[in-house]
Design a protein around this motif. Structure first.
Motif, PDB file in Angstrom:
ATOM      1  N   ASP A   1     -14.375  19.066  15.166  1.00 11.14           N
ATOM      2  CA  ASP A   1     -14.064  18.984  16.494  1.00 11.14           C
ATOM      3  C   ASP A   1     -15.492  19.224  17.154  1.00 11.14           C
ATOM      4  O   ASP A   1     -15.905  18.528  18.181  1.00 11.14           O
ATOM      5  CB  ASP A   1     -13.194  20.799  17.432  1.00 11.14           C
ATOM      6  N   ALA A   2     -16.713  19.184  16.638  1.00  9.38           N
ATOM      7  CA  ALA A   2     -17.701  19.073  17.328  1.00  9.38           C
ATOM      8  C   ALA A   2     -18.631  17.966  16.979  1.00  9.38           C
ATOM      9  O   ALA A   2     -19.427  17.076  17.425  1.00  9.38           O
ATOM     10  CB  ALA A   2     -18.771  20.222  16.775  1.00  9.38           C
ATOM     11  N   SER A   3     -18.282  17.291  15.413  1.00  7.21           N
ATOM     12  CA  SER A   3     -19.321  16.246  15.405  1.00  7.21           C
ATOM     13  C   SER A   3     -17.696  14.976  15.244  1.00  7.21           C
ATOM     14  O   SER A   3     -17.113  15.005  14.098  1.00  7.21           O
ATOM     15  CB  SER A   3     -19.615  16.715  13.888  1.00  7.21           C
ATOM     16  N   PRO A   4     -17.330  14.147  15.817  1.00  6.32           N
ATOM     17  CA  PRO A   4     -17.200  12.836  15.146  1.00  6.32           C
ATOM     18  C   PRO A   4     -17.219  12.225  14.001  1.00  6.32           C
ATOM     19  O   PRO A   4     -16.233  11.803  13.223  1.00  6.32           O
ATOM     20  CB  PRO A   4     -17.278  11.607  16.660  1.00  6.32           C
ATOM     21  N   GLU A   5     -18.231  12.294  13.170  1.00 11.26           N
ATOM     22  CA  GLU A   5     -18.458  11.988  12.344  1.00 11.26           C
ATOM     23  C   GLU A   5     -17.812  12.699  11.204  1.00 11.26           C
ATOM     24  O   GLU A   5     -16.962  12.676  10.045  1.00 11.26           O
ATOM     25  CB  GLU A   5     -20.184  12.153  11.743  1.00 11.26           C
ATOM     26  N   CYS A   6     -17.650  13.960  11.205  1.00  7.09           N
ATOM     27  CA  CYS A   6     -17.245  15.925  10.591  1.00  7.09           C
ATOM     28  C   CYS A   6     -16.294  14.903  10.725  1.00  7.09           C
ATOM     29  O   CYS A   6     -15.467  15.075   9.434  1.00  7.09           O
ATOM     30  CB  CYS A   6     -17.229  16.565  10.690  1.00  7.09           C
ATOM     31  N   ASP A   7     -15.041  14.938  12.098  1.00  7.94           N
ATOM     32  CA  ASP A   7     -14.032  14.970  11.552  1.00  7.94           C
ATOM     33  C   ASP A   7     -13.677  13.409  11.173  1.00  7.94           C
ATOM     34  O   ASP A   7     -12.351  13.333  10.305  1.00  7.94           O
ATOM     35  CB  ASP A   7     -13.515  14.647  13.484  1.00  7.94           C
ATOM     36  N   GLN A   8     -14.176  12.569  10.974  1.00  8.93           N
ATOM     37  CA  GLN A   8     -13.951  10.833  10.639  1.00  8.93           C
ATOM     38  C   GLN A   8     -13.711  11.614   8.829  1.00  8.93           C
ATOM     39  O   GLN A   8     -13.530  11.002   8.703  1.00  8.93           O
ATOM     40  CB  GLN A   8     -14.934   9.750  11.029  1.00  8.93           C
ATOM     41  N   ALA A   9     -15.052  12.405   8.483  1.00  6.40           N
ATOM     42  CA  ALA A   9     -15.491  12.665   6.589  1.00  6.40           C
ATOM     43  C   ALA A   9     -13.517  13.428   6.532  1.00  6.40           C
ATOM     44  O   ALA A   9     -13.547  13.288   5.739  1.00  6.40           O
ATOM     45  CB  ALA A   9     -16.414  13.404   6.882  1.00  6.40           C
ATOM     46  N   ILE A  10     -13.063  13.823   7.700  1.00  2.00           N
ATOM     47  CA  ILE A  10     -11.757  14.774   7.002  1.00  2.00           C
ATOM     48  C   ILE A  10     -10.419  14.319   6.734  1.00  2.00           C
ATOM     49  O   ILE A  10      -9.789  14.185   6.253  1.00  2.00           O
ATOM     50  CB  ILE A  10     -11.905  16.221   8.482  1.00  2.00           C
ATOM     51  N   ARG A  11     -10.399  13.161   7.835  1.00  2.00           N
ATOM     52  CA  ARG A  11      -9.621  12.876   8.235  1.00  2.00           C
ATOM     53  C   ARG A  11      -9.342  12.221   6.355  1.00  2.00           C
ATOM     54  O   ARG A  11      -8.159  11.466   5.873  1.00  2.00           O
ATOM     55  CB  ARG A  11      -9.369  11.638   9.403  1.00  2.00           C
ATOM     56  N   ALA A  12     -10.186  11.302   6.464  1.00  2.00           N
ATOM     57  CA  ALA A  12     -11.131  10.837   4.968  1.00  2.00           C
ATOM     58  C   ALA A  12     -10.118  11.489   3.884  1.00  2.00           C
ATOM     59  O   ALA A  12      -9.916  10.753   2.669  1.00  2.00           O
ATOM     60  CB  ALA A  12     -12.761  10.360   4.414  1.00  2.00           C
ATOM     61  N   LEU A  13     -10.115  12.851   3.919  1.00  2.00           N
ATOM     62  CA  LEU A  13     -10.231  13.561   2.949  1.00  2.00           C
ATOM     63  C   LEU A  13      -8.669  13.217   2.872  1.00  2.00           C
ATOM     64  O   LEU A  13      -8.033  13.752   1.212  1.00  2.00           O
ATOM     65  CB  LEU A  13     -10.774  15.270   3.085  1.00  2.00           C
ATOM     66  N   VAL A  14      -8.171  13.402   3.963  1.00  2.00           N
ATOM     67  CA  VAL A  14      -6.391  13.142   3.877  1.00  2.00           C
ATOM     68  C   VAL A  14      -5.519  12.190   3.429  1.00  2.00           C
ATOM     69  O   VAL A  14      -5.109  11.589   2.637  1.00  2.00           O
ATOM     70  CB  VAL A  14      -6.241  13.564   5.331  1.00  2.00           C
ATOM     71  N   ILE A  15      -6.859  11.179   3.516  1.00  2.00           N
ATOM     72  CA  ILE A  15      -6.530  10.039   2.633  1.00  2.00           C
ATOM     73  C   ILE A  15      -6.829   9.901   1.341  1.00  2.00           C
ATOM     74  O   ILE A  15      -5.811   8.813   1.161  1.00  2.00           O
ATOM     75  CB  ILE A  15      -7.287   8.371   4.053  1.00  2.00           C
ATOM     76  N   SER A  16      -7.645  10.374   1.597  1.00  2.00           N
ATOM     77  CA  SER A  16      -8.214  10.468  -0.564  1.00  2.00           C
ATOM     78  C   SER A  16      -6.916  11.139  -0.764  1.00  2.00           C
ATOM     79  O   SER A  16      -6.547  10.552  -2.427  1.00  2.00           O
ATOM     80  CB  SER A  16      -9.349  11.079  -0.419  1.00  2.00           C
ATOM     81  N   TRP A  17      -6.539  12.124  -0.870  1.00  2.00           N
ATOM     82  CA  TRP A  17      -5.926  13.009  -1.119  1.00  2.00           C
ATOM     83  C   TRP A  17      -3.938  12.354  -1.466  1.00  2.00           C
ATOM     84  O   TRP A  17      -3.448  11.756  -2.418  1.00  2.00           O
ATOM     85  CB  TRP A  17      -5.260  14.215   0.362  1.00  2.00           C
ATOM     86  N   GLU A  18      -3.996  11.268  -0.120  1.00  2.00           N
ATOM     87  CA  GLU A  18      -2.415  10.572  -0.519  1.00  2.00           C
ATOM     88  C   GLU A  18      -2.973   9.846  -1.548  1.00  2.00           C
ATOM     89  O   GLU A  18      -1.640   9.319  -1.627  1.00  2.00           O
ATOM     90  CB  GLU A  18      -2.345  10.107   1.524  1.00  2.00           C
ATOM     91  N   ALA A  19      -3.543   9.260  -1.817  1.00  2.00           N
ATOM     92  CA  ALA A  19      -4.228   7.915  -2.732  1.00  2.00           C
ATOM     93  C   ALA A  19      -4.209   9.348  -3.946  1.00  2.00           C
ATOM     94  O   ALA A  19      -4.936   8.100  -5.435  1.00  2.00           O
ATOM     95  CB  ALA A  19      -5.580   7.785  -2.307  1.00  2.00           C
ATOM     96  N   HIS A  20      -3.803  10.644  -4.410  1.00  2.00           N
ATOM     97  CA  HIS A  20      -4.124  11.132  -5.257  1.00  2.00           C
ATOM     98  C   HIS A  20      -5.302  11.015  -6.010  1.00  2.00           C
ATOM     99  O   HIS A  20      -5.802  10.922  -7.045  1.00  2.00           O
ATOM    100  CB  HIS A  20      -3.146  10.645  -6.366  1.00  2.00           C
ATOM    101  N   ASP A  21      -6.870  10.864  -5.121  1.00  2.00           N
ATOM    102  CA  ASP A  21      -7.487  10.890  -5.719  1.00  2.00           C
ATOM    103  C   ASP A  21      -8.160  12.571  -6.837  1.00  2.00           C
ATOM    104  O   ASP A  21      -8.439  13.605  -5.688  1.00  2.00           O
ATOM    105  CB  ASP A  21      -8.476  10.950  -4.629  1.00  2.00           C
ATOM    106  N   GLU A  22      -8.515  12.134  -8.030  1.00  2.00           N
ATOM    107  CA  GLU A  22      -8.927  13.357  -8.502  1.00  2.00           C
ATOM    108  C   GLU A  22      -9.724  14.228  -8.352  1.00  2.00           C
ATOM    109  O   GLU A  22      -9.197  15.460  -8.317  1.00  2.00           O
ATOM    110  CB  GLU A  22      -9.458  12.657  -9.573  1.00  2.00           C
ATOM    111  N   MET A  23     -11.005  13.943  -7.790  1.00  2.00           N
ATOM    112  CA  MET A  23     -11.559  15.123  -7.046  1.00  2.00           C
ATOM    113  C   MET A  23     -11.223  16.492  -6.270  1.00  2.00           C
ATOM    114  O   MET A  23     -11.301  16.566  -5.650  1.00  2.00           O
ATOM    115  CB  MET A  23     -13.209  14.533  -7.538  1.00  2.00           C
TER     116      MET A  23
END
Length: 577
Positions: free
Chosen positions: A231-253
């Motif tokens: 909520d406090a940082s647009p950069e962090c929010d973007q990084a969190i949403r990137a985790l969702v995308i990576s998860w859906e892409a079955h990123d191993e890490m």
């Protein structure tokens, strides 16, 4: 399972009344047969004369007189039938009926109160489906206690029940938890959310054990931090949403991190369930079926069940059900909760379950109706096979507004711990063996009973002082009464008084007139999904037993009726247990 003679008696009385009404020319009248609140006015009462009077154009008194004349000596074990005011008729059961019920109860043992009403019916009851990004709170507590009460009541009436939950283990909320762990759980206090580094140096991150906290509290704190960071940082929010995308892409890490944080959450859930003595037999995981819902949307669109809007979103068509429509797939192709629920309902039906129940708050009432209607349209199952069991809201007296998102919430274990501390104070001066164990057991009774004693849809505010009173409408009061019954039986054994029903007083005790009702109360509670019927019954039974204890010499060897009183006491003990 144990046959309910009390319920059979009620059915016999109802049948006799129906036949009598037909003979009087009243035909099919809609009347009731119930237990009077005042047992001095009979063991069963009916308003049949009042109802029939309107059909026959006669006075209620005249019809009641005719009905009484027609009913005398028609039902075995009914000793007397009499008029009780205009339009009402009372039935008094014969003495031997109560004696036989005491005998049946003692023969049944632990099966006393059970039925085969739902025998061989496979049911699913979904309850307490907590989000794994936080610990279970007071809202989950009422859900859990209500859900498990319905599971046990249904099983007591013969149903083959699977107690289950849905694990919402994917999406942005879980990504915020992952981010919170990655960034804020490093042992050295640094805040570098480098997932590649974590993957190779996991021992540099805290675990619940290294922090010496419960696993679910560990998770909860990190979710709050991750949420606030996004909520406090647009950069962090973007990084969190990137985790969702990576998860859906079955990123191993990312999946490794995902499994790690959810593992902590599941440990905490298991600890709470174990403490409550409750269970899930099966847990559905959202990530395993969330994409399948889109196939049913496509199928529905092809069949004409759904319609596509100009922007590409897909909408239901529920006008024939009298329901408002809802989106089942967004314009960008993403699924919604209902989309996933369609897929999950199909999975549940494929298990062979005849009835599916969802113990979910009242705010989901419309959503559940829409889901049931859509599943019927898609041929997954009939609406009458699906049931939403709602319940009222729960709060704690003296607590303000709570929010799990902001980290201001009262957890289930907080409530239990607070109650246990209160009980510990009450029993500090008592001569009790394992005081910690007793305090835990009494606290559980206090909390559970305070939830179950109210009607399911009533809002409740948990009051620790009221819930732990030994002389109030509480779980500890029932435990105290049970302990008293056990103590009486022990004294009877020491005195050589053996329980026996061969000789009894001419008139039944008021206590007998309550004991025999237990099986029908259990069945009513199961059929109407209202556990509070059992709670109310037990309070009334306990009050009658304590009055019986105060006025009768139960284990007196000089009393010819002592064996019968002991048998009755044992039945009360068994029922309370």
């Amino acid at each position: 399972m144990v046959f309910s003679y009390a319920r059979a008696m009620q059915a016999q009385i109802r049948q006799a009344i129906s036949q009598a009404l037909v003979s009087l020319g009243a035909g099919e009248a809609d009347f009731s047969v119930e237990h009077p609140a005042d047992t001095s006015r009979g063991d069963y009462a009916t308003n049949a004369a009042l109802v029939a009077a309107k059909l026959l154009g006669k006075s209620p008194r005249e019809v009641a007189e005719q009905l009484v004349a027609a009913l005398r000596n028609t039902v075995s074990s009914v000793a007397q039938v009499e008029i009780a005011g205009p339009g009402f008729v009372n039935f008094y059961l014969a003495r031997e009926f109560f004696v036989q019920e005491i005998e049946r109860a003692r023969e049944a043992g632990p099966l006393w109160g059970t039925h085969d009403h739902f025998k061989h019916q496979p049911w699913i009851i979904e309850h307490t489906s907590p989000n794994p990004n936080k610990a279970m709170h007071i809202g989950h507590l009422r859900n859990n206690i209500t859900g498990m009460a319905l599971v046990r009541l249904s099983e007591a009436c013969g149903a083959e029940v699977v107690s289950e939950a849905i694990d919402n283990d994917r999406g942005i909320a879980i990504a915020k938890l992952m981010w919170g762990y990655l960034k804020f759980a490093r042992k050295d206090g640094s805040e570098d959310p480098n997932i590649a580094y974590w993957h190779e140096h996991k021992d540099e991150w805290h675990t619940p054990e290294t922090k010496d906290v419960r696993p679910d509290r560990f998770v909860d704190e990190l979710y709050v931090k991750g949420n606030a960071d996004g909520d406090a940082s647009p950069e962090c929010d973007q990084a969190i949403r990137a985790l969702v995308i990576s998860w859906e892409a079955h990123d191993e890490m990312v999946w490794d991190l995902w499994r790690t944080v959810l593992g902590f959450s599941y440990q905490g859930q298991a600890q709470t369930l174990t403490r409550l003595h409750n269970r899930w037999d099966r847990v559905w995981h959202e990530h395993e079926h969330y994409e399948a819902g889109k196939r049913y949307v496509a199928e529905g669109l092809e069949k004409g069940v759904f319609k596509k809007l100009e922007d590409g979103a897909i909408l239901t068509n529920l006008e024939s059900y009298g329901l408002s429509d809802t989106i089942v797939q967004k314009s960008d192709g993403t699924a919604l909760y209902i989309t996933q629920d369609i897929a999950l309902t199909k999975l549940k039906k494929d298990t062979g379950a005849q009835r599916l129940m969802w113990v979910i708050g009242p705010d989901q009432s419309l959503a559940m109706k829409q889901l049931f209607a859509v599943c019927e349209q898609l041929g997954i199952g009939r609406r009458d096979e699906f049931e939403h069991i709602a319940y009222g809201y729960m709060s704690v007296k003296g607590q303000g507004k709570m929010s799990s998102r902001l980290g201001t919430v009262l957890y289930i274990d907080d409530v239990l711990d607070m109650t246990k501390e209160k009980v510990s104070e009450l029993i500090r001066e008592r001569a009790i063996g394992d005081k910690d164990l007793v305090a835990e057991q009494v606290a559980l009774a206090a909390v559970k009973f305070s939830i179950l004693k109210s009607g399911r849809m009533r809002d409740i505010a948990f009051d620790i002082d009221e819930a732990t009173r030994l002389d109030g409408d509480s779980g500890p009061y029932l435990q105290y009464t049970h302990t008293r019954a056990v103590s009486v039986l022990k004294k009877a054994q020491e005195a050589g008084v053996v329980a026996d029903t061969a000789k009894q007083p001419t008139e039944p005790y008021e206590l007998e007139k309550k004991v025999y009702q237990f099986p029908e109360i259990v069945l009513r509670a199961a059929v109407e999904r209202e556990p509070h019927y059992v709670s109310t019954y037990l309070l009334e039974l306990a009050a009658l037993f304590n009055a019986f204890y105060a006025h009768e010499r139960i284990a007196d060897t000089s009393d010819a009726y002592a064996p019968y009183k002991v048998a009755l006491t044992d039945t009360v003990r068994q029922t309370l247990k």
